[in-house]
Design an enzyme around this catalytic site. Structure first.
Site, PDB file in Angstrom:
ATOM      1  N   ARG A   4      -0.005 -12.362   8.619  1.00 53.61           N
ATOM      2  CA  ARG A   4      -1.278 -11.653   8.849  1.00 53.61           C
ATOM      3  C   ARG A   4      -1.711 -11.974  10.268  1.00 53.61           C
ATOM      4  O   ARG A   4      -1.935 -13.149  10.604  1.00 53.61           O
ATOM      5  CB  ARG A   4      -2.349 -12.108   7.858  1.00 53.61           C
ATOM      6  CG  ARG A   4      -3.755 -11.673   8.263  1.00 53.61           C
ATOM      7  CD  ARG A   4      -4.762 -11.879   7.154  1.00 53.61           C
ATOM      8  NE  ARG A   4      -4.511 -10.955   6.067  1.00 53.61           N
ATOM      9  CZ  ARG A   4      -5.316 -10.803   5.024  1.00 53.61           C
ATOM     10  NH1 ARG A   4      -6.428 -11.510   4.926  1.00 53.61           N
ATOM     11  NH2 ARG A   4      -5.023  -9.941   4.073  1.00 53.61           N
TER      12      ARG A   4
ATOM     13  N   HIS B 234      -2.323  -2.286   6.398  1.00 53.19           N
ATOM     14  CA  HIS B 234      -2.380  -3.267   5.311  1.00 53.19           C
ATOM     15  C   HIS B 234      -1.509  -2.746   4.161  1.00 53.19           C
ATOM     16  O   HIS B 234      -2.003  -2.402   3.090  1.00 53.19           O
ATOM     17  CB  HIS B 234      -3.830  -3.449   4.861  1.00 53.19           C
ATOM     18  CG  HIS B 234      -4.084  -4.698   4.075  1.00 53.19           C
ATOM     19  ND1 HIS B 234      -3.098  -5.619   3.775  1.00 53.19           N
ATOM     20  CD2 HIS B 234      -5.229  -5.180   3.501  1.00 53.19           C
ATOM     21  CE1 HIS B 234      -3.614  -6.601   3.062  1.00 53.19           C
ATOM     22  NE2 HIS B 234      -4.900  -6.361   2.889  1.00 53.19           N
TER      23      HIS B 234
ATOM     24  N   GLN C  23      -1.669  -4.115   0.445  1.00 51.17           N
ATOM     25  CA  GLN C  23      -2.866  -3.710  -0.294  1.00 51.17           C
ATOM     26  C   GLN C  23      -2.706  -2.292  -0.847  1.00 51.17           C
ATOM     27  O   GLN C  23      -3.065  -2.022  -1.998  1.00 51.17           O
ATOM     28  CB  GLN C  23      -4.084  -3.759   0.641  1.00 51.17           C
ATOM     29  CG  GLN C  23      -5.377  -3.308  -0.025  1.00 51.17           C
ATOM     30  CD  GLN C  23      -5.886  -4.299  -1.041  1.00 51.17           C
ATOM     31  OE1 GLN C  23      -6.092  -5.458  -0.719  1.00 51.17           O
ATOM     32  NE2 GLN C  23      -6.098  -3.858  -2.276  1.00 51.17           N
TER      33      GLN C  23
ATOM     34  N   ASP D 180     -14.001   0.337   2.187  1.00 51.49           N
ATOM     35  CA  ASP D 180     -13.658  -0.966   2.751  1.00 51.49           C
ATOM     36  C   ASP D 180     -14.888  -1.446   3.501  1.00 51.49           C
ATOM     37  O   ASP D 180     -15.793  -0.667   3.827  1.00 51.49           O
ATOM     38  CB  ASP D 180     -12.451  -0.804   3.691  1.00 51.49           C
ATOM     39  CG  ASP D 180     -11.952  -2.123   4.296  1.00 51.49           C
ATOM     40  OD1 ASP D 180     -12.356  -3.201   3.798  1.00 51.49           O
ATOM     41  OD2 ASP D 180     -11.163  -2.058   5.254  1.00 51.49           O
TER      42      ASP D 180
ATOM     43  N   CYS E 279     -10.677  -2.993  -1.455  1.00 50.37           N
ATOM     44  CA  CYS E 279      -9.688  -4.052  -1.223  1.00 50.37           C
ATOM     45  C   CYS E 279     -10.318  -5.441  -1.288  1.00 50.37           C
ATOM     46  O   CYS E 279      -9.596  -6.426  -1.445  1.00 50.37           O
ATOM     47  CB  CYS E 279      -9.005  -3.833   0.128  1.00 50.37           C
ATOM     48  SG  CYS E 279     -10.128  -3.768   1.529  1.00 50.37           S
TER      49      CYS E 279
ATOM     50  N   ARG F 223      -2.252  -7.129  -6.515  1.00 48.25           N
ATOM     51  CA  ARG F 223      -1.676  -7.659  -5.274  1.00 48.25           C
ATOM     52  C   ARG F 223      -0.490  -8.566  -5.597  1.00 48.25           C
ATOM     53  O   ARG F 223       0.526  -8.556  -4.914  1.00 48.25           O
ATOM     54  CB  ARG F 223      -2.727  -8.454  -4.482  1.00 48.25           C
ATOM     55  CG  ARG F 223      -3.947  -7.665  -4.023  1.00 48.25           C
ATOM     56  CD  ARG F 223      -3.587  -6.671  -2.948  1.00 48.25           C
ATOM     57  NE  ARG F 223      -2.962  -7.303  -1.807  1.00 48.25           N
ATOM     58  CZ  ARG F 223      -3.610  -7.974  -0.841  1.00 48.25           C
ATOM     59  NH1 ARG F 223      -4.926  -8.075  -0.861  1.00 48.25           N
ATOM     60  NH2 ARG F 223      -2.960  -8.514   0.180  1.00 48.25           N
TER      61      ARG F 223
HETATM   62  N1  NVA Z   1     -10.296  -3.738   6.989  1.00 50.00           N
HETATM   63  C1  NVA Z   1     -10.425  -5.059   6.430  1.00 50.00           C
HETATM   64  C2  NVA Z   1      -9.499  -5.249   5.278  1.00 50.00           C
HETATM   65  C3  NVA Z   1      -9.685  -6.569   4.555  1.00 50.00           C
HETATM   66  C4  NVA Z   1      -8.720  -6.775   3.412  1.00 50.00           C
HETATM   67  C5  NVA Z   1     -10.169  -6.087   7.507  1.00 50.00           C
HETATM   68  O1  NVA Z   1      -9.216  -5.932   8.270  1.00 50.00           O
HETATM   69  O2  NVA Z   1     -10.917  -7.054   7.593  1.00 50.00           O
END
Ligand code: NVA
Length: 315
Positions: free
Chosen positions: A102, A129, A132, A225, A268, A296
């Site tokens: 990540r 992502h 997800q 989101d 998410c 997940r």
């Molecule tokens: N768009 C959000 C997703 C979190 C799972 C982020 O990048 O923080």
């Protein structure tokens, strides 16, 4: 050897995405049926941004696959600062079965993949992502059946990783994907073009609109989101609040009422009740967010299993 990575959603073909989802559902039904990491082999899981679900699901999933998760705090490893991405990857790839990362820029994980001799999995970047979205598609499949032909509406920040991955992932699944977002927060044109090209081959379609009602009307699944993604904290003041750009896209019971009567609600997480979603929706009968969070685990196990199998098949 064909080394396989999951750096963006469309690293899987439509058929491969379907196979990964089938595998995820099978693993949910029989969690210890796949021991592809027996040994135990180690998977390095690196985080340059905060995490809860992703770390939990990879740590649990890798253990259930017979392996051992090595969770690395990015503040300690300082990939690209303390030493180059290339050198970090050269070291990791000699000892682990796969690398999960990540991080911020997509360029970072693409660079890692150039030096890796084991599969690399994107556990969220600024652009995508994919893990997800696989969990989300699995959840929709559980609740609404075959994905092809269903309509998925995402409302909120159309320029973030979730928007991009919904566009690609849903198009791969042959879904009609709609993004409701302000004109100042459009998806990246290059990613949108890829989603449209995929949809043209799968029978899906792509719609971008600044009208939240148009996005949601008749949809089988409605997703949103947070409005401030990780790494955007400095812009928080401009993005949040009742006068902010995303306020009209908040998922209220009134907006949800425009969706199909049996539509499911996805998020998410983490969720901010009273911002992008009302408590009445996320805690209400149409919400499937806890199934989504659990999935997940199954989806990420399926991704690791699939990539390792594919990479070994030709080696
Ligand atoms: N768009 C959000 C997703 C979190 C799972 C982020 O990048 O923080």
């Amino acid at each position: 050897m064909t080394l396989r990575h999951l750096l963006a959603d469309d690293d899987l073909s439509p058929a491969e995405q379907g196979a990964v989802l089938d595998r995820a559902l099978a693993l949910k039904a029989d969690p210890f049926s796949d021991r592809c990491l027996a040994g135990p082999q180690v998977v390095a899981v690196l985080f340059d941004k905060p995490t809860l679900r992703t770390q939990l699901a990879f740590a649990t999933g890798i253990a259930q696959l017979g392996g051992h998760p090595l969770v690395v705090d990015g503040n300690l490893a300082q990939v690209g600062v303390r030493e180059s991405i290339a050198d970090v990857t050269r070291v990791l790839t000699r000892q682990v079965a796969a690398i999960v990362w990540r991080t911020f820029g997509q360029d970072r994980i693409v660079e890692m993949s150039r030096y890796a001799t084991v599969p690399v999995v994107n556990a969220l970047t600024d652009d995508y992502h994919p893990c997800q979205i696989l969990a989300d598609l699995m959840t929709i499949r559980e609740h609404r059946g075959d994905l092809a032909g269903l309509t998925l509406a995402y409302v909120g920040d159309g320029a973030n990783n979730m928007a991009h991955s919904y566009l690609l992932g849903a198009a791969l699944a042959g879904m009609h994907v709609r993004v409701g977002t302000p004109s100042a927060y459009q998806p990246k044109p290059e990613i949108l073009a890829r989603a449209r090209a995929i949809a043209a081959t799968t029978g899906g379609s792509v719609l971008i609109t600044d009208d939240p009602v148009a996005a949601v009307t008749g949809a089988d699944a409605v997703a949103t989101d947070r409005w401030v993604s990780m790494g955007q904290e400095a812009e928080s003041g401009d993005r949040k609040g009742e006068a902010g750009p995303f306020a009209p896209y908040a998922v209220s019971p009134e907006l949800m009422a425009h969706a199909a009567a049996d539509a499911v609600f996805l998020h998410c997480l983490p969720a901010y009740r009273g911002c992008e979603v009302d408590a009445a929706v996320i805690d209400g009968p149409q919400s499937v967010v806890w199934d989504e969070a659990e999935n997940r685990l199954h989806a990420q196990k399926a991704v690791l299993s699939f990539l390792l199998e594919q990479s070994r098949a030709d080696s």
